[in-house]
Design a protein around this motif. Structure first.
Motif, short mmCIF file in Angstrom:
data_model
loop_
_atom_site.label_atom_id
_atom_site.label_comp_id
_atom_site.label_asym_id
_atom_site.label_seq_id
_atom_site.Cartn_x
_atom_site.Cartn_y
_atom_site.Cartn_z
N PRO A 512 0.83 -1.22 0.00
CA PRO A 512 0.00 0.00 0.00
C PRO A 512 0.86 1.26 0.00
O PRO A 512 1.92 1.30 0.62
CB PRO A 512 -0.79 -0.13 1.30
N THR A 513 0.38 2.28 -0.69
CA THR A 513 1.09 3.56 -0.72
C THR A 513 0.25 4.69 -0.14
O THR A 513 0.74 5.82 -0.02
CB THR A 513 1.49 3.93 -2.16
N GLY A 514 -1.01 4.40 0.22
CA GLY A 514 -1.89 5.42 0.76
C GLY A 514 -1.89 5.44 2.28
O GLY A 514 -1.14 4.70 2.94
N THR A 515 -2.75 6.29 2.83
CA THR A 515 -2.88 6.43 4.28
C THR A 515 -4.00 5.52 4.77
O THR A 515 -5.12 5.59 4.26
CB THR A 515 -3.20 7.88 4.66
N PRO A 516 -3.76 4.65 5.76
CA PRO A 516 -4.80 3.74 6.22
C PRO A 516 -5.91 4.46 6.97
O PRO A 516 -5.71 5.56 7.51
CB PRO A 516 -4.04 2.79 7.15
N ASP A 517 -7.08 3.83 7.01
CA ASP A 517 -8.19 4.37 7.80
C ASP A 517 -7.82 4.44 9.27
O ASP A 517 -8.21 5.38 9.97
CB ASP A 517 -9.44 3.49 7.62
N ASN A 518 -7.08 3.42 9.74
CA ASN A 518 -6.75 3.33 11.15
C ASN A 518 -5.25 3.07 11.29
O ASN A 518 -4.75 2.04 10.81
CB ASN A 518 -7.55 2.21 11.82
N ALA A 519 -4.57 3.99 11.92
CA ALA A 519 -3.11 3.94 11.99
C ALA A 519 -2.61 2.65 12.63
O ALA A 519 -1.61 2.07 12.20
CB ALA A 519 -2.58 5.15 12.75
N LYS A 520 -3.31 2.19 13.66
CA LYS A 520 -2.87 0.99 14.37
C LYS A 520 -2.90 -0.23 13.45
O LYS A 520 -1.98 -1.05 13.42
CB LYS A 520 -3.76 0.76 15.59
N VAL A 521 -3.97 -0.33 12.66
CA VAL A 521 -4.09 -1.44 11.72
C VAL A 521 -3.07 -1.29 10.59
O VAL A 521 -2.46 -2.28 10.15
CB VAL A 521 -5.52 -1.51 11.15
N GLY A 522 -2.84 -0.07 10.13
CA GLY A 522 -1.84 0.15 9.10
C GLY A 522 -0.45 -0.25 9.54
O GLY A 522 0.31 -0.86 8.78
N VAL A 547 5.22 -5.23 -5.38
CA VAL A 547 4.85 -4.16 -6.31
C VAL A 547 3.97 -3.17 -5.56
O VAL A 547 3.07 -3.57 -4.81
CB VAL A 547 4.10 -4.73 -7.53
N ASP A 548 4.22 -1.88 -5.74
CA ASP A 548 3.33 -0.87 -5.16
C ASP A 548 1.94 -0.98 -5.76
O ASP A 548 1.78 -1.33 -6.93
CB ASP A 548 3.88 0.54 -5.42
N ASP A 549 0.93 -0.63 -4.95
CA ASP A 549 -0.45 -0.71 -5.44
C ASP A 549 -0.67 0.17 -6.67
O ASP A 549 -1.50 -0.14 -7.53
CB ASP A 549 -1.44 -0.34 -4.33
N SER A 550 0.09 1.24 -6.78
CA SER A 550 -0.04 2.15 -7.91
C SER A 550 0.63 1.62 -9.17
O SER A 550 0.43 2.17 -10.26
CB SER A 550 0.55 3.52 -7.56
N ASN A 571 -4.64 0.84 0.32
CA ASN A 571 -4.27 0.00 -0.82
C ASN A 571 -5.27 0.23 -1.96
O ASN A 571 -6.45 -0.14 -1.84
CB ASN A 571 -4.23 -1.47 -0.41
N ALA A 572 -4.80 0.82 -3.05
CA ALA A 572 -5.69 1.18 -4.15
C ALA A 572 -6.32 -0.03 -4.82
O ALA A 572 -7.47 0.04 -5.28
CB ALA A 572 -4.92 2.01 -5.18
N VAL A 573 -5.60 -1.16 -4.88
CA VAL A 573 -6.17 -2.36 -5.50
C VAL A 573 -7.28 -2.91 -4.63
O VAL A 573 -8.35 -3.31 -5.12
CB VAL A 573 -5.08 -3.41 -5.75
N LEU A 574 -7.05 -2.94 -3.33
CA LEU A 574 -8.10 -3.40 -2.42
C LEU A 574 -9.32 -2.50 -2.50
O LEU A 574 -10.47 -2.98 -2.44
CB LEU A 574 -7.55 -3.45 -0.99
N ARG A 575 -9.09 -1.23 -2.65
CA ARG A 575 -10.21 -0.29 -2.74
C ARG A 575 -11.11 -0.61 -3.95
O ARG A 575 -12.33 -0.50 -3.88
CB ARG A 575 -9.68 1.14 -2.83
N LYS A 576 -10.51 -1.05 -5.06
CA LYS A 576 -11.28 -1.39 -6.26
C LYS A 576 -12.20 -2.58 -6.07
O LYS A 576 -13.25 -2.68 -6.69
CB LYS A 576 -10.33 -1.69 -7.43
#
Length: 676
Positions: A512-522, A547-550, A571-576
């Protein structure tokens, strides 16, 4: 059948005179000191310091060999031969990079291997491959589909081998536990020791098995891939391939025997283990307290549950009479006897954990006799049991659907007349009969009558090339001719879970390259990915592709299982695909059926078909599921999580679990949450 000591006494000599050791360098006797999850020694142990002068020389040798490999990479037609060179580079590079020179002598071995690799590279650059026609001890390599790594395998090539001569028997020998069995030590050993058995006019394959995992998971795939590599390079008799091994290798012979009963003309396990709970009680004095899903998952490798598959596969088991690992054969003998089969069990008297010399001769004699008969490609009767569609085939019988995974699926099929098949099944929803060209014994000018569980069908007979294939599926409680509806999600062979199954084929870690919803889980996901990456290298001897999600590509999606780390925000792929998964994970909650968990401190682990490519898996937040404690005994290296799990990340991960597992289960046959 036992070889009774009194009857066989005249053939025996004391094991003390000539013990034949079948374990690898660095084999270690387990003990109760290895029963503490809180105090786990590293496997493998850290290596010795490499003197600066040696490190400089090895670096120079790696550079020289690496440059030669780059030049070879530009030449066409060498895909099957470059790994024969690259294995030397990888072995030394990894030992140096990961501190896996375990004794000063290993450094000298590495320098010799680099010289040998360079010699091969120079020969290959001139179009020469002397090792490919060499008799005696030869080490070769192949490139694995799983992670793109090159993996070595050893061969014993008889003088009678010829590229134009008759096809030859192939014995596959599985090595014993060797915690110090780096690639450097494996390649060196395979060029010096022929091993326990070298039958006449027989090629012996020694798979590496990706280190020390009892040839499970990626280690199992290594066996299959190395066999395929040997078949590409040598003339192998498909009907004279055997499965053999001792100690940890004996466990592998049991495992690959029951899971692939139609691959071998015989299996010859020696010592080892054949299941998990009873063995660990005897060998480690460990009483296990598994969760229900862990106990269910034992069925994957508890070979006594699969014993019916050995009815059609000849078994020649061996044990020393004073070896605690005789327990493995005793368990299998008990299971086979319950089916009415008397198991051939050669027992070496006054012998601990080794092959007694005269018993070894008797085992060899029996295997030679079985090789003379060879494998029966179209046996009249096929008895087959399975608990998972990962293992779904025996000879001409293929199981294509289970009523419920991990319950006993059973088929008894027999050829009962000139054009008749009778089959009885349990826990099956789809079944096919598949005979390759030349293998169907039925006349080509008449239909075939198939009776399944009392229902009779008249179906077309074999094709003119004597091939025959017919499929059946359940419609409610009734069988019909045809296949399962492929338009609906369904557990099928190679797409059935559990989580560990994703690591038996090509996979990519998606970072993942983005910011998680919850820092602890990230933070938890980041550390688990780091741990999984390290453990893949340590236990399965490859580099996980990251590989980066992007940057994920269409070819990654088309060709690999995607291991997605993080959550839908990071994670952009998970978001899809998040809305298409069977468990709903939002910024606030994780909802698994009727159960809900706060997303602030809970994470989701899951395997399911990838919505972007339903022929491949998607996995959330998990590598293979056995952890550091399980490395201490190969019988512990079994799946630890089912198809999905919810983890409370307030409890830190440890050597047993990724945190506190508060819920976990298997999906149903349609990849949906099972009702509680």
């Amino acid at each position: 059948m036992h070889f009774q000591a009194g009857l066989f006494r005249s053939l025996m000599v004391s094991a003390a005179t000539a013990a034949v050791l079948a374990s690898s360098p660095g084999a270690r006797v387990h003990g109760q000191s290895d029963n503490s999850p809180a105090n786990v020694r590293p496997v493998p142990k850290p290596g010795v310091d490499v003197p600066a002068a040696d490190r400089e020389a090895l670096d120079a040798g790696l550079t020289q060999l690496g440059d030669a490999l780059k030049e070879l990479g530009g030449k066409k037609g060498l895909d099957d031969l470059i790994p024969d060179v690259e294995i030397y580079h990888k072995a030394v590079r990894d030992a140096l990079k990961y501190n896996e020179f375990f004794a000063p002598g290993d450094i000298a071995k590495a320098r010799a291997l680099l010289a040998q690799g360079l010699e091969r590279a120079r020969a290959l650059a001139k179009g020469e491959t002397p090792w490919a026609t060499q008799a005696g001890l030869v080490v070769r390599g192949y490139r694995s589909k799983i992670d793109g790594s090159v993996q070595p395998y050893g061969l014993v090539i008889p003088k009678s081998t010829s590229p134009t001569g008759p096809r030859q028997r192939l014995d596959v020998w599985f090595h014993g536990r060797g915690e110090l069995l780096s690639e450097v030590n494996f390649i060196d050993d395979r060029q010096k020791s022929p091993g326990t058995f070298t039958p006449e006019d027989t090629i012996v394959l020694h798979p590496y098995g990706r280190y020390c995992n009892a040839f499970k998971f990626a280690g199992e795939v290594d066996v299959l891939e190395s066999i395929d590599a040997v078949k590409r390079q040598y003339r192998i008799d498909e009907d004279r391939v055997s499965s053999r091994g001792f100690s940890m290798g004996g466990a592998a012979a049991w495992q690959l025997g029951v899971h692939y009963p139609d691959m071998w003309f015989a299996t010859n396990p020696g010592a080892g283990f054949s299941e998990t709970p009873r063995f660990l009680k005897v060998f480690q004095n460990e009483t296990l307290t598994p969760t229900p899903y862990e106990k269910t998952l034992w069925r994957m490798f508890d070979c006594n549950d699969w014993a019916i598959n050995l009815i059609g596969l000849p078994v020649v088991a061996y044990s020393g009479d004073q070896d605690s690992q005789k327990q493995a054969a005793d368990v299998m003998e008990e299971a086979l006897l319950s089916l009415g089969v008397r198991m051939t069990h050669i027992i070496g008297p006054n012998t601990k954990h080794s092959y007694e010399p005269k018993a070894r001769l008797e085992v060899d004699r029996r295997m030679a006799s079985l090789a003379a008969h060879g494998r029966d490609r179209t046996p009249e009767v096929v008895n087959f049991v399975t608990y998972t569609l990962r293992y779904n085939k025996s000879h001409w019988v293929v199981v294509n659907g289970l009523t419920e995974h991990w319950n006993r699926g059973l088929v008894n099929a027999r050829l009962t007349g000139p054009s008749q098949v009778l089959a009885n099944t349990k826990n099956l929803t789809a079944l096919s009969f598949d005979m390759a060209a030349g293998e169907c014994p039925f006349p080509t000018d008449a239909p075939v009558v198939v009776t399944i569980d009392g229902q009779s069908f008249q179906v077309p007979g074999p094709m003119s090339d004597r091939s025959w294939n017919v499929a059946f599926a359940k419609d409610g409680c009734q069988w019909v001719v045809g296949t399962i509806d492929a338009s609906k999600p369904r557990k099928v062979h190679g797409l059935q879970g559990p989580i560990d199954d994703a690591f038996m084929d090509s996979f990519v870690f998606v970072r993942p390259t983005g910011t998680p919803d919850n820092a602890k889980v990230g933070e938890w996901a980041s550390k688990e990915m780091e741990r999984a990456t390290k453990r893949w290298r340590t236990q399965f001897r490859g580099e996980a592709r990251v590989v980066d999600d992007s940057a994920i590509s269409d070819s990654d999606i088309a060709g690999s299982n995607l291991i997605l780390w993080g959550d839908r925000a990071s994670n952009a792929v998970l978001r899809k695909i998040a809305d298409k998964l069977p468990i709903v994970w939002t910024a606030a909650t994780i909802k698994a059926g009727s159960q809900e968990f706060p997303a602030a401190d809970h994470a989701l682990i899951l395997i399911a078909p990838n919505p972007l490519n339903p022929s491949k898996y998607v996995v959330l937040n998990s590598g293979f599921t056995f952890r550091e404690y399980d490395d201490l005994n190969n019988a512990r290296q079994v799946p630890k999580l089912p198809d999905w799990a919810i983890v409370d990340v307030k409890t830190p991960p440890d050597n047993l679990t990724p945190g506190k597992v508060v819920a976990a289960d298997f999906f149903d046959e349609s990849w949906l949450i099972r009702p509680r």
